[in-house]
Design a protein around this motif. Structure first.
Motif, PDB file in Angstrom:
ATOM      1  N   ILE A 136      -1.168   9.795  -1.423  1.00 22.88           N
ATOM      2  CA  ILE A 136      -1.758  10.700  -0.433  1.00 22.88           C
ATOM      3  C   ILE A 136      -0.903  10.701   0.840  1.00 22.88           C
ATOM      4  O   ILE A 136      -0.647  11.756   1.433  1.00 22.88           O
ATOM      5  N   ALA A 137      -0.450   9.521   1.243  1.00 22.85           N
ATOM      6  CA  ALA A 137       0.384   9.438   2.450  1.00 22.85           C
ATOM      7  C   ALA A 137       1.656  10.267   2.279  1.00 22.85           C
ATOM      8  O   ALA A 137       2.056  11.003   3.193  1.00 22.85           O
ATOM      9  N   TRP A 138       2.293  10.165   1.108  1.00 21.65           N
ATOM     10  CA  TRP A 138       3.498  10.965   0.849  1.00 21.65           C
ATOM     11  C   TRP A 138       3.171  12.450   0.821  1.00 21.65           C
ATOM     12  O   TRP A 138       3.904  13.276   1.374  1.00 21.65           O
ATOM     13  N   PHE A 158      -8.783  22.629  -0.384  1.00 18.03           N
ATOM     14  CA  PHE A 158      -9.273  21.405  -1.029  1.00 18.03           C
ATOM     15  C   PHE A 158      -9.290  20.240  -0.046  1.00 18.03           C
ATOM     16  O   PHE A 158     -10.119  19.339  -0.144  1.00 18.03           O
ATOM     17  N   TRP A 159      -8.388  20.274   0.919  1.00 21.20           N
ATOM     18  CA  TRP A 159      -8.293  19.212   1.934  1.00 21.20           C
ATOM     19  C   TRP A 159      -9.429  19.350   2.933  1.00 21.20           C
ATOM     20  O   TRP A 159      -9.987  18.350   3.402  1.00 21.20           O
ATOM     21  N   PHE A 201       0.750  14.136   2.215  1.00 20.70           N
ATOM     22  CA  PHE A 201       0.391  14.718   3.503  1.00 20.70           C
ATOM     23  C   PHE A 201       1.488  14.527   4.559  1.00 20.70           C
ATOM     24  O   PHE A 201       1.358  15.019   5.670  1.00 20.70           O
ATOM     25  N   ALA A 202       2.543  13.817   4.205  1.00 22.33           N
ATOM     26  CA  ALA A 202       3.730  13.778   5.073  1.00 22.33           C
ATOM     27  C   ALA A 202       4.661  14.914   4.670  1.00 22.33           C
ATOM     28  O   ALA A 202       5.101  15.707   5.510  1.00 22.33           O
ATOM     29  N   PHE A 225       7.418   5.226   8.361  1.00 20.19           N
ATOM     30  CA  PHE A 225       7.447   6.687   8.414  1.00 20.19           C
ATOM     31  C   PHE A 225       6.090   7.262   8.011  1.00 20.19           C
ATOM     32  O   PHE A 225       5.539   8.142   8.682  1.00 20.19           O
ATOM     33  N   LEU A 226       5.517   6.728   6.933  1.00 19.63           N
ATOM     34  CA  LEU A 226       4.246   7.260   6.442  1.00 19.63           C
ATOM     35  C   LEU A 226       3.107   6.946   7.410  1.00 19.63           C
ATOM     36  O   LEU A 226       2.207   7.766   7.611  1.00 19.63           O
ATOM     37  N   MET A 237       3.997  17.566   3.141  1.00 18.33           N
ATOM     38  CA  MET A 237       3.433  18.917   3.270  1.00 18.33           C
ATOM     39  C   MET A 237       3.956  19.609   4.536  1.00 18.33           C
ATOM     40  O   MET A 237       4.143  20.818   4.550  1.00 18.33           O
ATOM     41  N   TRP A 238       4.232  18.806   5.581  1.00 21.12           N
ATOM     42  CA  TRP A 238       4.757  19.409   6.815  1.00 21.12           C
ATOM     43  C   TRP A 238       6.135  20.002   6.574  1.00 21.12           C
ATOM     44  O   TRP A 238       6.438  21.109   7.031  1.00 21.12           O
ATOM     45  N   GLY A 288      -0.792   5.462  -1.282  1.00 19.23           N
ATOM     46  CA  GLY A 288       0.613   5.772  -1.069  1.00 19.23           C
ATOM     47  C   GLY A 288       0.922   7.223  -1.403  1.00 19.23           C
ATOM     48  O   GLY A 288       1.643   7.909  -0.678  1.00 19.23           O
ATOM     49  N   ALA A 331       0.805  -1.205   0.000  1.00 15.18           N
ATOM     50  CA  ALA A 331       0.000   0.000   0.000  1.00 15.18           C
ATOM     51  C   ALA A 331       0.844   1.263   0.000  1.00 15.18           C
ATOM     52  O   ALA A 331       0.547   2.212  -0.700  1.00 15.18           O
ATOM     53  N   LEU A 332       1.871   1.263   0.768  1.00 12.86           N
ATOM     54  CA  LEU A 332       2.608   2.503   0.950  1.00 12.86           C
ATOM     55  C   LEU A 332       4.003   2.459   0.332  1.00 12.86           C
ATOM     56  O   LEU A 332       4.814   3.318   0.575  1.00 12.86           O
ATOM     57  N   SER A 333       4.260   1.436  -0.444  1.00 18.49           N
ATOM     58  CA  SER A 333       5.563   1.448  -1.104  1.00 18.49           C
ATOM     59  C   SER A 333       5.499   2.507  -2.185  1.00 18.49           C
ATOM     60  O   SER A 333       4.446   3.004  -2.528  1.00 18.49           O
ATOM     61  N   PHE A 334       6.611   2.892  -2.708  1.00 14.67           N
ATOM     62  CA  PHE A 334       6.587   4.073  -3.559  1.00 14.67           C
ATOM     63  C   PHE A 334       7.456   3.893  -4.781  1.00 14.67           C
ATOM     64  O   PHE A 334       8.453   3.187  -4.770  1.00 14.67           O
ATOM     65  N   GLY A 335       7.048   4.565  -5.840  1.00 11.42           N
ATOM     66  CA  GLY A 335       7.646   4.365  -7.145  1.00 11.42           C
ATOM     67  C   GLY A 335       8.983   5.033  -7.340  1.00 11.42           C
ATOM     68  O   GLY A 335      10.039   4.443  -7.100  1.00 11.42           O
ATOM     69  N   ALA A 336       8.949   6.284  -7.751  1.00  9.83           N
ATOM     70  CA  ALA A 336      10.162   6.954  -8.190  1.00  9.83           C
ATOM     71  C   ALA A 336      11.212   7.091  -7.093  1.00  9.83           C
ATOM     72  O   ALA A 336      12.393   7.187  -7.376  1.00  9.83           O
ATOM     73  N   LEU A 355       3.319   9.474  10.230  1.00  3.49           N
ATOM     74  CA  LEU A 355       2.815  10.788   9.818  1.00  3.49           C
ATOM     75  C   LEU A 355       1.291  10.765   9.662  1.00  3.49           C
ATOM     76  O   LEU A 355       0.612  11.739   9.966  1.00  3.49           O
ATOM     77  N   ASN A 411      -1.370  13.050  11.424  1.00  8.57           N
ATOM     78  CA  ASN A 411      -2.392  13.805  10.692  1.00  8.57           C
ATOM     79  C   ASN A 411      -3.799  13.508  11.217  1.00  8.57           C
ATOM     80  O   ASN A 411      -4.674  14.374  11.159  1.00  8.57           O
ATOM     81  N   VAL A 417      10.037  17.764  -4.655  1.00  7.51           N
ATOM     82  CA  VAL A 417      10.039  16.535  -5.455  1.00  7.51           C
ATOM     83  C   VAL A 417       8.930  15.600  -4.966  1.00  7.51           C
ATOM     84  O   VAL A 417       8.157  15.046  -5.758  1.00  7.51           O
ATOM     85  N   ILE A 472       5.027   9.517  -7.631  1.00  6.36           N
ATOM     86  CA  ILE A 472       5.475   8.922  -6.370  1.00  6.36           C
ATOM     87  C   ILE A 472       4.272   8.371  -5.617  1.00  6.36           C
ATOM     88  O   ILE A 472       3.226   9.018  -5.562  1.00  6.36           O
TER      89      ILE A 472
END
Lengths: 239, 203
Positions: free
Chosen positions: B57-59, B140-141, B61-62, A40-41, B64-65, B55, A14-19, A44, A48, B23, B49
């Motif tokens: 959205i998680a990136w 938007f959030w 909203f992480a 980490f995600l 963004m801080w 994934g 679910a939270l693995s990432f591409g680039a 966070l 949130n 990025v 990404i």
């Protein structure tokens, strides 16, 4: 969410990432072995949740709209396509209650019909970024929780659906005046694709936090998670 | 005083933290865009990404801080240290046109530690886009809790277009920024080491 099978196969990743994959270190493909980036995600995302709970104002109402703004036809959305909708028999149906609730007698459709009703024309925002406007009416959840003697100091409400979907919300959002157990859409009983016979309608949260065709409702202090939440979507998902 | 850095260390630190944040924000934002496209194009998943919507959205909203806190630190530091006043002002349309013409005819000199009028305009422009991206992102959030902000920006769908526009402005800036660094590679090292600026070249 769409029913894209590829997406479901990504369950563990679910939270693995591409680039940025190279930065993640070891990249376990199993949800029980999250990699560094996953941890980490998740951290966070929990942070949130807390920020959103602090931002949530029980008195702030979701915008309401005129009847002319209602989206027609309504948009179907589930983790499967519309031909796989499970049809519930309203005569046999009942809502089971579990957890920190004093009167756990299951509620039938007639019980909900006899309860006070509230109606709203509100916007349903999907986590994907689109929105629809609809008219829902039903029993205010706050009224229902007080009626069955739920522990209003508990942290979570847990919902289970006829199709195996499940989700959960925080107590403060549950007690919001626009949070209802909806029976009707556009003045008619909900149809099976849209949650017959009873669904949660909570305009202060994203669409996937509005579970359909409920079969059980619980009050608990143990984090219940949810179908999409367990795969990485933010739990609070407030709007 | 013989020399001082072209880029003081707080600026270098914030520059690279911002690069990382941008990025992640842009890459994950593109993946989120693909979940419900605003226009008739898909952003190639290979340059996004997050792998899928959750994934991404998680990136988003992480990071963004990092983006917001680093941006706030930059605003405070830039104002308090006089950096903004020294580097971005004065700025006039006449100076922008003059420097644009000089640049077009390859007569615009590079002076370390000093921005020409076109650079000043571009830096202020990208700061405006960054601010717009944060404001529209918030609206938007949280279109319910921050309904007034959502209304102020024209409504729910409109904020998404504005958010996309802000991202496009930032990406356009980055393209110019990176092309110029590639054209004048000697500007890269001082953003890492700080470089040395001699007093006579200070405005």
């Amino acid at each position: 969410m769409s029913s894209d099978l590829d997406r479901r196969r990504l369950l563990g990743r679910a939270l693995s990432f591409g680039a940025l994959g190279l930065l993640g270190g070891c990249n376990f493909d199993h949800p029980n072995h999250p990699d560094l980036a996953d941890r980490f995600l998740h951290l966070l995302s929990r942070w949130n949740d807390r920020v959103q709970a602090a931002l949530f104002d029980p008195a702030t109402l979701a915008p309401t709209f005129p009847a002319a703004a209602i989206t027609r036809p309504p948009r179907f959305n589930a983790y499967y396509t519309i031909e796989h909708v499970r049809v519930v028999d309203g005569a046999l149906w009942h809502l089971d209650l579990f957890g920190a609730i004093a009167e756990k007698r299951p509620w039938r459709l007639a019980d909900f019909r006899a309860a006070p009703q509230a109606s709203q024309i509100t916007r349903l925002v999907c986590v994907e970024g689109w929105r629809v406007i609809g008219q829902w009416s039903g029993v205010p959840l706050g009224w229902f929780l007080r009626r069955v003697g739920a522990d209003l100091g508990a942290r979570y409400l847990s919902f289970r659906c006829a199709d195996g979907y499940h989700s959960s919300i925080d107590m403060a959002s549950a007690l919001h005046p626009q949070t209802i157990l909806a029976l009707d859409f556009l003045g008619q009983p909900l149809t099976p694709p849209f949650g017959f016979p009873l669904r949660l309608r909570i305009p202060t949260k994203l669409g996937f936090k509005n579970p359909k065709s409920l079969v059980a409702l619980g009050v608990t202090n143990r984090y219940p998670g949810g179908y999409w939440e367990d795969q990485g979507y933010n739990w609070f998902s407030g709007s | 005083m013989a020399a001082r850095p072209i880029h003081p260390w707080p600026l270098r630190l914030m520059h690279w933290l911002n690069a990382l944040a941008l990025v992640i924000m842009i890459g994950s934002g593109w993946q989120i865009y693909d979940a419900h496209q605003l226009f008739r194009f898909t952003i190639p998943p290979s340059i996004t990404i997050g792998e899928w919507l959750a994934g991404a959205i998680a990136w988003h909203f992480a990071a963004m801080w990092l983006f917001v806190l680093n941006g706030l630190a930059y605003l405070v530091w830039g104002t308090a240290s006089g950096h903004f006043r020294r580097r971005f002002l004065p700025l006039s349309p006449r100076a922008v046109l003059r420097d644009l013409w000089l640049a077009a005819t390859f007569r615009l000199p590079h002076r370390p530690g000093r921005y020409n009028a076109v650079q000043r305009l571009l830096y202020l422009g990208v700061l405006a886009c960054g601010t717009l991206s944060i404001v529209t992102g918030l609206a938007f959030w949280k279109p319910v809790q921050l309904w007034w902000l959502s209304d102020l920006l024209g409504g729910f769908r409109e904020t998404r277009f504005l958010h996309f526009a802000a991202m496009s402005g930032i990406v356009a800036f980055l393209v110019v920024h990176l092309v110029l660094v590639a054209a004048v590679p000697k500007v890269l090292a001082p953003m890492i080491t700080g470089g040395r600026l001699h007093e006579e070249s200070v405005p």
